[in-house]
Design a protein around this motif. Structure first.
Motif, PDB file in Angstrom:
ATOM      1  N   ALA A  39      45.559  34.623  60.856  1.00 21.01           N
ATOM      2  CA  ALA A  39      44.326  35.421  60.859  1.00 21.01           C
ATOM      3  C   ALA A  39      43.458  35.134  62.079  1.00 21.01           C
ATOM      4  O   ALA A  39      42.906  36.054  62.690  1.00 21.01           O
ATOM      5  N   THR A  40      43.280  33.873  62.404  1.00 22.25           N
ATOM      6  CA  THR A  40      42.447  33.445  63.541  1.00 22.25           C
ATOM      7  C   THR A  40      41.125  34.207  63.589  1.00 22.25           C
ATOM      8  O   THR A  40      40.707  34.678  64.653  1.00 22.25           O
ATOM      9  N   ALA A  41      40.489  34.351  62.443  1.00 25.86           N
ATOM     10  CA  ALA A  41      39.185  35.028  62.411  1.00 25.86           C
ATOM     11  C   ALA A  41      38.157  34.178  63.160  1.00 25.86           C
ATOM     12  O   ALA A  41      38.085  32.965  62.950  1.00 25.86           O
ATOM     13  N   PRO A  42      37.357  34.767  64.033  1.00 23.04           N
ATOM     14  CA  PRO A  42      36.418  33.973  64.839  1.00 23.04           C
ATOM     15  C   PRO A  42      35.233  33.466  64.019  1.00 23.04           C
ATOM     16  O   PRO A  42      34.838  34.079  63.018  1.00 23.04           O
ATOM     17  N   ARG A  43      34.678  32.358  64.437  1.00 21.95           N
ATOM     18  CA  ARG A  43      33.466  31.843  63.800  1.00 21.95           C
ATOM     19  C   ARG A  43      32.365  32.893  63.895  1.00 21.95           C
ATOM     20  O   ARG A  43      32.116  33.464  64.965  1.00 21.95           O
ATOM     21  N   GLY A  44      31.737  33.183  62.773  1.00 17.20           N
ATOM     22  CA  GLY A  44      30.711  34.223  62.753  1.00 17.20           C
ATOM     23  C   GLY A  44      31.265  35.629  62.700  1.00 17.20           C
ATOM     24  O   GLY A  44      30.505  36.598  62.775  1.00 17.20           O
ATOM     25  N   LEU A  83      39.860  32.975  54.717  1.00  9.44           N
ATOM     26  CA  LEU A  83      39.085  33.658  55.753  1.00  9.44           C
ATOM     27  C   LEU A  83      37.666  33.115  55.838  1.00  9.44           C
ATOM     28  O   LEU A  83      37.094  33.004  56.928  1.00  9.44           O
ATOM     29  N   ALA A  84      37.091  32.771  54.681  1.00  8.85           N
ATOM     30  CA  ALA A  84      35.722  32.241  54.662  1.00  8.85           C
ATOM     31  C   ALA A  84      35.636  30.924  55.435  1.00  8.85           C
ATOM     32  O   ALA A  84      34.637  30.659  56.115  1.00  8.85           O
ATOM     33  N   ASP A  85      36.648  30.085  55.315  1.00  7.24           N
ATOM     34  CA  ASP A  85      36.667  28.846  56.078  1.00  7.24           C
ATOM     35  C   ASP A  85      36.682  29.111  57.582  1.00  7.24           C
ATOM     36  O   ASP A  85      36.094  28.365  58.359  1.00  7.24           O
ATOM     37  N   GLN A  86      37.351  30.195  57.984  1.00  5.62           N
ATOM     38  CA  GLN A  86      37.455  30.496  59.415  1.00  5.62           C
ATOM     39  C   GLN A  86      36.162  31.099  59.973  1.00  5.62           C
ATOM     40  O   GLN A  86      35.711  30.707  61.046  1.00  5.62           O
ATOM     41  N   VAL A  87      35.545  32.046  59.253  1.00  2.99           N
ATOM     42  CA  VAL A  87      34.351  32.700  59.796  1.00  2.99           C
ATOM     43  C   VAL A  87      33.110  31.838  59.623  1.00  2.99           C
ATOM     44  O   VAL A  87      32.101  32.036  60.326  1.00  2.99           O
ATOM     45  N   GLY A  88      33.142  30.892  58.674  1.00  2.00           N
ATOM     46  CA  GLY A  88      31.980  30.034  58.449  1.00  2.00           C
ATOM     47  C   GLY A  88      30.852  30.770  57.743  1.00  2.00           C
ATOM     48  O   GLY A  88      30.935  31.968  57.450  1.00  2.00           O
ATOM     49  N   ARG A  89      29.763  30.050  57.501  1.00  2.00           N
ATOM     50  CA  ARG A  89      28.652  30.639  56.744  1.00  2.00           C
ATOM     51  C   ARG A  89      27.909  31.716  57.514  1.00  2.00           C
ATOM     52  O   ARG A  89      27.222  32.555  56.922  1.00  2.00           O
ATOM     53  N   GLU A  90      28.069  31.695  58.828  1.00  2.00           N
ATOM     54  CA  GLU A  90      27.420  32.741  59.622  1.00  2.00           C
ATOM     55  C   GLU A  90      28.258  34.013  59.702  1.00  2.00           C
ATOM     56  O   GLU A  90      27.805  35.025  60.263  1.00  2.00           O
ATOM     57  N   GLY A  91      29.478  33.970  59.172  1.00  2.00           N
ATOM     58  CA  GLY A  91      30.350  35.139  59.170  1.00  2.00           C
ATOM     59  C   GLY A  91      30.288  35.899  57.858  1.00  2.00           C
ATOM     60  O   GLY A  91      29.450  35.635  56.992  1.00  2.00           O
ATOM     61  N   ARG A  92      31.215  36.855  57.695  1.00  2.00           N
ATOM     62  CA  ARG A  92      31.211  37.693  56.507  1.00  2.00           C
ATOM     63  C   ARG A  92      32.640  38.060  56.123  1.00  2.00           C
ATOM     64  O   ARG A  92      33.424  38.524  56.953  1.00  2.00           O
ATOM     65  N   PRO A 134      35.904  45.145  61.392  1.00  2.00           N
ATOM     66  CA  PRO A 134      36.406  43.803  61.082  1.00  2.00           C
ATOM     67  C   PRO A 134      37.221  43.229  62.235  1.00  2.00           C
ATOM     68  O   PRO A 134      37.891  43.961  62.973  1.00  2.00           O
ATOM     69  N   ASP A 135      37.158  41.927  62.390  1.00  2.00           N
ATOM     70  CA  ASP A 135      38.033  41.263  63.348  1.00  2.00           C
ATOM     71  C   ASP A 135      39.455  41.175  62.826  1.00  2.00           C
ATOM     72  O   ASP A 135      40.420  41.283  63.585  1.00  2.00           O
ATOM     73  N   VAL A 136      39.585  40.965  61.518  1.00  2.00           N
ATOM     74  CA  VAL A 136      40.897  40.862  60.892  1.00  2.00           C
ATOM     75  C   VAL A 136      40.820  41.445  59.488  1.00  2.00           C
ATOM     76  O   VAL A 136      39.786  41.344  58.808  1.00  2.00           O
ATOM     77  N   VAL A 137      41.922  42.085  59.071  1.00  2.00           N
ATOM     78  CA  VAL A 137      42.064  42.624  57.726  1.00  2.00           C
ATOM     79  C   VAL A 137      43.303  42.019  57.099  1.00  2.00           C
ATOM     80  O   VAL A 137      44.374  41.999  57.720  1.00  2.00           O
ATOM     81  N   ALA A 144      43.148  55.104  57.819  1.00  2.00           N
ATOM     82  CA  ALA A 144      41.786  54.592  57.638  1.00  2.00           C
ATOM     83  C   ALA A 144      41.627  53.206  58.259  1.00  2.00           C
ATOM     84  O   ALA A 144      40.600  52.904  58.883  1.00  2.00           O
ATOM     85  N   LEU A 145      42.618  52.349  58.082  1.00  2.00           N
ATOM     86  CA  LEU A 145      42.529  51.009  58.663  1.00  2.00           C
ATOM     87  C   LEU A 145      42.590  51.061  60.180  1.00  2.00           C
ATOM     88  O   LEU A 145      41.848  50.340  60.869  1.00  2.00           O
ATOM     89  N   ALA A 146      43.470  51.883  60.712  1.00  2.00           N
ATOM     90  CA  ALA A 146      43.540  52.002  62.170  1.00  2.00           C
ATOM     91  C   ALA A 146      42.225  52.535  62.742  1.00  2.00           C
ATOM     92  O   ALA A 146      41.780  52.112  63.815  1.00  2.00           O
ATOM     93  N   ALA A 147      41.571  53.454  62.007  1.00  2.00           N
ATOM     94  CA  ALA A 147      40.285  53.978  62.461  1.00  2.00           C
ATOM     95  C   ALA A 147      39.212  52.892  62.460  1.00  2.00           C
ATOM     96  O   ALA A 147      38.283  52.920  63.281  1.00  2.00           O
ATOM     97  N   ALA A 148      39.326  51.912  61.557  1.00  2.00           N
ATOM     98  CA  ALA A 148      38.377  50.789  61.537  1.00  2.00           C
ATOM     99  C   ALA A 148      38.605  49.825  62.693  1.00  2.00           C
ATOM    100  O   ALA A 148      37.736  48.998  62.984  1.00  2.00           O
ATOM    101  N   ALA A 149      39.767  49.910  63.329  1.00  2.00           N
ATOM    102  CA  ALA A 149      40.096  49.208  64.573  1.00  2.00           C
ATOM    103  C   ALA A 149      40.017  47.686  64.493  1.00  2.00           C
ATOM    104  O   ALA A 149      39.483  47.044  65.396  1.00  2.00           O
ATOM    105  N   PRO A 150      40.543  47.047  63.450  1.00  2.00           N
ATOM    106  CA  PRO A 150      40.595  45.580  63.463  1.00  2.00           C
ATOM    107  C   PRO A 150      41.548  45.102  64.551  1.00  2.00           C
ATOM    108  O   PRO A 150      42.533  45.783  64.886  1.00  2.00           O
ATOM    109  N   GLY A 151      41.264  43.945  65.101  1.00  2.00           N
ATOM    110  CA  GLY A 151      42.169  43.403  66.101  1.00  2.00           C
ATOM    111  C   GLY A 151      43.495  42.983  65.515  1.00  2.00           C
ATOM    112  O   GLY A 151      44.519  42.979  66.204  1.00  2.00           O
TER     113      GLY A 151
END
Length: 392
Positions: free
Chosen positions: A243-248, A265-274, A316-319, A335-342
């Motif tokens: 996933a490598t979701a970025p902090r925040g 995912l929550a561990d990766q984005v941290g409390r400042e992420g979503r 989203p950065d990752v789905v 729909a997911l491609a239109a949301a353009a996650p990396g």
């Protein structure tokens, strides 16, 4: 000849055929040909010569059969550990007549063939073994009750109930006490063993304890959890790696159940992420909220992903998506491609559905970057895959 007469003339039901068996096919059977028709044969292996009885024939280009005698055996053939794993037997296990290594090799062929045929991709993916062996792994078994009140398993492609004494793919000691009881005729019920080793019959007694990713869930009756005891951890570890979701950052966990992947995912984005979980089962969401109450960065949405996706907000950065067996399909991929996650991480228990989705993502600018396959359902034809797709 009228079409109806042609179908009657082609009805081979109950006919015994001598067949040279061809390759494994998706669905737990092998392919053979006889007098210009395709025959899908269960309980056979590629390269064998068998006698098979035709069990279903709709009069078209193919029919279905069960091997009842082996004339030339595959080197990976063994005696099935269950007496019901035979012609006219249980519909649950397709491959008990093969060694575990042979089963994984056949499943590997199926996954690769589906990707090649449906997505135009050549893959070197290999179906890998999970801890625990090929027997005793099934932590949850659904039983049906016959007209005399005896619990058992359904026959292959039938509603008939086969009364059983045990099931070798269930944990030792799980079913025997239950099978001795009487039940209302025509009903169904589930028997499960939880993470503490306790037996539950239709969710009683109390919640089912499940553990993975260093966390614990108390599951309500009927709430989904992976049936192989090792799979939840393996999938969570793979999601954490890919996933490598970025902090925040922002992440979506679609068809998210009780939030197994949301916790990662929550561990990766941290409390400042979503992290946003979308799940249609209200009970699963309630269980997930309770288990992950210490992670305020997780938000929960109850409803169908198809209806809620457009209102999830920022790109989203990752789905992570773990859809039903049929896969995502064209509308959801659009729909997911239109949301353009990396990055999209796709979990699938049907390699054909996964291959179709991979092809659709390819049309929309995503490539298959990673793929793993796990033998999460030994003795059956099923296989669990997880794929990472990245934007070009």
């Amino acid at each position: 000849m009228p079409a109806r007469q042609a179908r009657t003339a082609l009805d081979w039901t109950d006919r015994v055929l001598e067949l040279q068996i061809g390759p494994i096919a998706h669905g737990g059977h092998c392919v053979a040909r006889h007098e210009g028709r395709v025959v899908f044969v269960r309980h056979a292996l590629p390269g064998e010569r068998v006698r098979a009885v035709v069990t279903e024939d709709g009069g078209g280009s193919f029919c279905r059969a069960e091997a009842i005698g082996v004339l030339d055996a595959h080197p990976g053939r063994v005696e099935p550990p269950c007496p019901w794993a035979r012609a006219g037997g249980c519909g649950g296990c397709d491959l008990q007549h093969a060694t575990p290594a042979t089963q994984r090799a056949l499943k590997t062929e199926v996954v690769r063939e589906q990707l090649r045929r449906l997505a135009g991709l050549d893959s070197d993916v290999t179906v890998t073994e999970l801890p625990g062996g090929a027997l005793g792994w099934r932590s949850r078994v659904r039983l049906a009750v016959d007209a005399e009140g005896r619990p058992g398993l359904r026959a292959h492609r039938s509603h008939d109930v086969l009364p059983i004494a045990d099931c070798p793919i269930a944990p030792a000691g799980l079913l025997e006490p239950v099978l001795a009881d009487g039940f209302p005729p025509g009903t169904e019920f589930e028997v499960a063993r939880d993470g503490d080793g306790r037996r539950h019959v239709d969710g009683r007694p109390g919640p089912v304890v499940a553990r993975a990713a260093g966390r614990e869930w108390q599951l309500s009756p009927g709430v989904f959890w992976q049936v192989h005891p090792a799979l939840a951890d393996v999938l969570a570890e793979t999601v954490a790696e890919w996933a490598t979701a970025p902090r925040g950052g922002t992440a979506w966990d679609l068809y998210g159940g009780v939030g197994l992947f949301a916790a990662v995912l929550a561990d990766q984005v941290g409390r400042e992420g979503r992290v946003t979980v979308v799940e249609s089962s209200r009970r699963a969401v309630e269980d997930g909220r309770a288990a992950l109450a210490d992670l305020p960065q997780i938000g929960w949405r109850v409803g169908k992903v198809e209806r809620l996706l457009g209102g999830l907000g920022a790109r989203p950065d990752v789905v992570v998506a773990d859809p039903p067996r049929k896969g995502l399909g064209r509308t959801m991929v659009d729909a997911l491609a239109a949301a353009a996650p990396g990055r999209v991480i796709h979990i699938a228990c049907d390699p054909a559905a996964l291959a179709r989705d991979v092809a659709l993502f390819g049309e929309r600018g995503y490539r298959l970057a990673e793929l793993r396959a796990f033998d999460a359902f030994p003795m059956t034809h099923h296989v669990e895959c997880i794929a990472a797709l990245t934007r070009l």
